[in-house]
Write a protein that holds these residues in place. Structure first.
Motif, PDB file in Angstrom:
ATOM      1  N   VAL A   1       0.844  -1.204   0.000  1.00 31.32           N
ATOM      2  CA  VAL A   1       0.000   0.000   0.000  1.00 31.32           C
ATOM      3  C   VAL A   1       0.876   1.250   0.000  1.00 31.32           C
ATOM      4  O   VAL A   1       0.596   2.211  -0.729  1.00 31.32           O
ATOM      5  CB  VAL A   1      -0.981  -0.017   1.203  1.00 31.32           C
ATOM      6  N   ASP A   2       1.956   1.240   0.780  1.00 27.92           N
ATOM      7  CA  ASP A   2       2.882   2.378   0.768  1.00 27.92           C
ATOM      8  C   ASP A   2       3.456   2.599  -0.628  1.00 27.92           C
ATOM      9  O   ASP A   2       3.540   3.733  -1.105  1.00 27.92           O
ATOM     10  CB  ASP A   2       4.035   2.160   1.754  1.00 27.92           C
ATOM     11  N   ARG A   3       3.841   1.530  -1.280  1.00 33.13           N
ATOM     12  CA  ARG A   3       4.402   1.612  -2.640  1.00 33.13           C
ATOM     13  C   ARG A   3       3.351   2.146  -3.609  1.00 33.13           C
ATOM     14  O   ARG A   3       3.637   3.000  -4.439  1.00 33.13           O
ATOM     15  CB  ARG A   3       4.897   0.231  -3.076  1.00 33.13           C
ATOM     16  N   LEU A   4       2.130   1.658  -3.495  1.00 30.05           N
ATOM     17  CA  LEU A   4       1.066   2.088  -4.398  1.00 30.05           C
ATOM     18  C   LEU A   4       0.611   3.522  -4.137  1.00 30.05           C
ATOM     19  O   LEU A   4       0.018   4.154  -5.006  1.00 30.05           O
ATOM     20  CB  LEU A   4      -0.116   1.125  -4.315  1.00 30.05           C
ATOM     21  N   ALA A   5       0.876   4.030  -2.943  1.00 29.39           N
ATOM     22  CA  ALA A   5       0.528   5.425  -2.640  1.00 29.39           C
ATOM     23  C   ALA A   5       1.357   6.373  -3.508  1.00 29.39           C
ATOM     24  O   ALA A   5       0.918   7.485  -3.816  1.00 29.39           O
ATOM     25  CB  ALA A   5       0.739   5.725  -1.165  1.00 29.39           C
ATOM     26  N   ALA A   6       2.550   5.912  -3.926  1.00 30.71           N
ATOM     27  CA  ALA A   6       3.409   6.736  -4.771  1.00 30.71           C
ATOM     28  C   ALA A   6       2.988   6.647  -6.236  1.00 30.71           C
ATOM     29  O   ALA A   6       2.909   7.666  -6.928  1.00 30.71           O
ATOM     30  CB  ALA A   6       4.867   6.314  -4.621  1.00 30.71           C
TER      31      ALA A   6
END
Length: 114
Positions: A20-25
């Motif tokens: 999710v952190d990666r996809l937030a970017a």
């Protein structure tokens, strides 16, 4: 409507939280997410299934490539629910604290005034 229990359960696992952190970017392919979290492709697919069931991500397949994107509205709904819950409990605990701070008449004081 988002099931907040599913959202918290999905985010409670470190690999899914990193996804999710990666996809937030930016959006990512399944293989990019697997590399980012250092897990196998089958494990990444299982984790993405949990995130998708919780409503946090969506997958789009174009040819052989599956691109995953974050669904920020699911996080926004959960954040709003947390805010409402925090506000409710802050008010309730404030009332409790105020009632405990108000001195109640002592039993001796009541006996003297009769």
């Amino acid at each position: 409507m988002v099931n907040h229990v599913h959202v918290f359960a999905a985010l409670g696992e470190p690999n899914r939280a990193r996804m999710v952190d990666r996809l937030a970017a930016t959006d990512a392919t399944v293989s990019q997410l697997a590399r980012h979290t250092s897990i196998s492709l089958p494990a990444a697919l299982k984790h993405l299934g949990v995130l998708e069931e919780a409503g946090l991500v969506r997958r789009v397949k174009q040819g052989r490539t599956v691109t995953v994107s974050l669904r920020p509205e699911a996080l926004a709904e959960t954040e709003a629910w947390l805010h409402r819950t925090r506000t409710f409990w802050t008010v309730q605990l404030g009332r409790l604290a105020a009632s405990l701070e108000t001195p109640s008449p002592s039993p001796h004081h009541l006996a003297d005034s009769s």
